[in-house]
Every structure is written in structure tokens, then in C-alpha cells.
Enzyme design. Sequence first.
Site: not given
Length: 382
Positions: A74, A133
Site C-alpha cells: 500500500d 487508509e
Amino acid sequence: MSLTSEDLVNIRRDLHKIPELALKEKQTHEYLIGKINSFPQDFLEIKEVPELPTAILVRVNGSDPKRNIGYRADMDALPVTESNDLEYRSQHPGIMHACGHDLHMTVALGLLSYFSEHQPKDNLVFFFQPAEESESGGRQAYDLGIFSGDFKIDEFYGLHDNADLATGIIGCRNGTLFAGTSEVNVTIHGMSGHAAYPHKANDAVIIAANFINQVQTIISRSIDPTKCGVITFGKLEAGTIRNVIAGKARIEGTIRGLTQDMIEFIKQRIVDVAKGLELSFNATIDVEFNQGGYYPVENDPDLTKRFIDYMQQVDGVKFQETRPAMTGEDFGYLLSKIPGTMFWLGVASPGALHSADFLPHEEAIIDGVNAIKGFLEYRMNE
């Protein structure tokens, strides 16, 4: 030549300087593309995603492929102001890699660098994912159908750094590693009035207080004590002045559970409580849920057993079986569609994940690269 430990540390620091929020990872994307293009290209195929423009897919073509093995890293950062006094501290005010995604990307580049020079047996697909997130980048990617054709993934792996584990330790467990999470937003419609005449109003603050208290009994009285669920209301807004009874209240919170069934059960019980209070107080209560792609990270039993067996037996790897965490991760959505395993990499940070003083030990990077490289080669030779 494959990236050295020093190269990897420098890459991590470069990425740490340029944190970007979900779906805005343009500078990060450019940096990653530059590094990937610097690797030998004989086995590589790069795919960009116009609908998700900061995402990157890289396929390493295998010599005798039986499957496509995926690896995810990520990319996004958090709206946190860094407190670490470092030469390579964040250069973007109010934004920080406080969750260690700079380290996640660095490990992935280390693996990609190695396999660009040492052709794997199976095909490898590296997914540099935006918006973990927030905004459910994993779900967006899957729902766009990007894992198809040559970039189809048969099994998926990914790591998350762990501030509480010693540097370089690989942590994992079969079953749920991360909880699933869902936002819950509640709007209570009563009737405002003068503080001196409560009988002529319908106090939304009183209704909100009852709602919060009753919802907490879902955890204490509706759930098997040997199982796990969390409901937290972190925000409550109501009223404008002390001598006016509030006619409206807004409550915002989060639900967490180790299985999707648990999350669905909690959601239904919250709706039931709201309906009961509507009747009790002659009010209207609107309840909205938003889970997005933040499903429980439920590791595939067979693949995870192979992963743990390898990490426990191979020389040079320190392994620890870990407990489930109530934090959320959108890799859970991908694992709900594609079998795979998520695991921890210990970084022994003095500051916690998501904190302004999060500071992972960089020695963990090469430990992670070596452990995962070894597992992938082992898996491809089974």
C-alpha cells in the site's frame, strides 16, 4: 544487481519524505515507476490503471508458470504531523507515513528487484495499491476488474509492519489477523424547545444518551463472551446553547469484528435498538453504515499453514504466532475474493502505528525481503 540493504534504506527514506493522502499519491507513483523502470526489464510487464491512476501493477513473467502469485504493497499516508526530528522527515506539512507504508513499498521494491534478475518459476504480480487508509483502494481495484487476463491473481500475499514486534520478526496466524471495520452514523430527530418547558419538546440529547448506553449492551449481553466485537462512538454533536433543548443529535462511531458475520450481527442489533427507541421516545432515528472494503483479514487456511510452516522451519527467519488485532485493513476485501495470507513484519518502533513519533527500525526491511523472497521461491517449487 539486486537492491542492497543500504539501497533499501535510502529508498524508504526517499518515500518517507513525500507522503501523500489516499488517491493523491502522484509523487509516490512517479518515484515507484522510476525505480521499477531502472530494474532489468526482460521479465517485466508494467500496467497502469487509468481509472485508479496512482495504482501500479507489475507482472514478472515466470519460466514455467503454474499460477499467478500476487504481492500487495500500500502507498498512501496519514494526515499526521510528524514529530520525529530527522533529516528525512516528511516534507509535506500535516502528512506522514505514520503507518509504515513507505516501508511496505520498499520491501516490495526489494522483492521486485530480485525477481527482475532471477526469473521466478511462477508469474508474480506486484500490486502497488493506493488508498488503503481511506477510500478502500483495494476494493476499488478489484471492482474495476484489474486483476484479470495476464494480471489475474490466484493467491495473494501482503505484509503490515508491527511496532510491537521485535525488529525483523515475521508474525502470522491462521484465521483472522485483522478485524473488519464499519463506520456507523446515527441522526436523531426529536423536537427542540425552551429549557423551562421540557414537556413541550422531545430532547434529542436524552435520546442520544439512551441510544449510546443501550448499544453498549450489545457487546456485554448479546455477544458470546468468547468471541469479539467492538462498538465505539467517538463523536456526538447536539444543541446550540445551554437553555435550548436540542431537537437533533448526530452520533458517529465505528464497529469492529473478527468475522463478517459478527459485523453484520452488530449492525442488525444497532438497528433494533434504534427502532425500539423510536417507539419509546416518539422520535425518528436514522442509522447509516459504511463498511467500504474494510472486511476482516481472514487468512486462507491452507496457504497460511504453508506460510507458517516455512517461516518456522527455515534458517535465518524469526517467527512468532500472533493474536488477532482489532485494527482494520482493506486487504481483507481482497482476501474475501482471492485466497491468500497477510502477515506482520516487526519494526520495534518506540511510537505506535498512526502516531506522530512512529519510527520503524530500518534493519527490518532486508529481513522482510529475505524472508518473503525465500517463501515465494519455496512456494513456486512445491
